[in-house]
Design a protein around this motif. Sequence first.
Motif, short mmCIF file in Angstrom:
data_model
loop_
_atom_site.label_atom_id
_atom_site.label_comp_id
_atom_site.label_asym_id
_atom_site.label_seq_id
_atom_site.Cartn_x
_atom_site.Cartn_y
_atom_site.Cartn_z
N GLY A 1 0.72 -1.14 0.09
CA GLY A 1 0.03 0.17 0.14
C GLY A 1 0.76 1.43 0.08
N ARG A 2 2.09 1.09 -0.45
CA ARG A 2 2.99 2.36 -0.40
C ARG A 2 3.25 2.98 -2.11
NH1 ARG A 2 8.04 -0.33 2.54
NH2 ARG A 2 7.47 -1.67 0.75
N SER A 3 2.94 4.12 -2.06
CA SER A 3 3.20 4.74 -3.29
C SER A 3 4.77 5.11 -3.25
CB SER A 3 2.55 6.03 -3.51
OG SER A 3 3.23 7.15 -2.47
N PRO A 4 5.49 5.26 -4.34
CA PRO A 4 7.06 5.60 -4.15
C PRO A 4 7.49 6.75 -3.28
CG PRO A 4 6.31 5.28 -6.49
CD PRO A 4 4.91 5.46 -5.64
N SER A 5 6.49 7.86 -3.10
CA SER A 5 6.73 9.00 -2.13
C SER A 5 6.53 8.30 -0.81
CB SER A 5 5.74 9.93 -2.13
OG SER A 5 5.83 10.57 -3.61
N ALA A 6 5.55 7.45 -0.40
CA ALA A 6 5.52 6.87 0.79
C ALA A 6 6.53 5.83 1.14
CB ALA A 6 4.13 6.07 0.93
N LEU A 7 7.15 5.14 0.11
CA LEU A 7 8.21 4.36 0.31
C LEU A 7 9.60 5.09 0.62
CD1 LEU A 7 9.85 1.47 -0.01
CD2 LEU A 7 9.95 2.04 -2.47
#
Length: 268
Positions: A179-185
């Motif tokens: 459930g992680r976008s690249p930004s969240a990663l």
Amino acid sequence: PAAAGAAPAELGGSSGPVETSDVERLAGVRVVFLRTDGSTAEDGQGRPVLEYKVLWEDDSPWSWEPAGNLAPDLLRDYEESWFTAAKKGDRNAIMDMLEGGREVLVQTRDKDGRAALHYSAGVGSAEAVSLLLANGADPDGPDKDGYTPLHLAAGYMNLPIVELLLQAGADPEVEDSAGRSPSALVENLKANLPGGPMNYQRRAALDAVETVMLKNLYEEALPRRIGGALTGTGPVARTAESGGDTLVHVDADGDGSSDMRFTLQGTT
């Protein structure tokens, strides 16, 4: 490939004699569609079959052969050569192989569900990434864990690659299996990064990657969401106030909170 010269190919059908011949190497791959009678279906409505361009050791003219006619190690070595070139970011090797099988190779996935673009993005080869994108590689294709090439480029702090992928239309909001976008990663990596001067450069690199992705998000996704607010669609709320003005709440990162608010005068 080292084993290619010793690998045989079988020629002939089940109704005729089977001959074997040594293969110098495979030089291409394509998909053909066959009708039930074995003829080629030019309209693409038949059964898809992989064929490989074979260069023969005995100097016979090259030919296209079904995968079933070729030794398994030949097929394995050909695929490994493709992914090795991608992992090294070897533009020349990638270009040579694309000439013989662009449509198939850019879509080929390994056991982890990764395409060549995943690997070239991860190692930070701008030349290889640009070449793959120009030949139809999918910038949003996920691997088995949901990682897109943008996830890998961001996670490995390859800022020029992040910029290339975004320019090619990569979606910075695609989420991985967790459930992680690249930004969240990137945020997750920053949160788990130990403090101290030793990690200053790494943190600065992650910050730079995150800034580029957020800039793209606000320049590309935000206008779409504002448009959704004005049409009553999308994850943006509009609330009519007295005097005919409209207060617009923008959830830019999709977390359910209001990241930006502004008033459109006289829009009710």
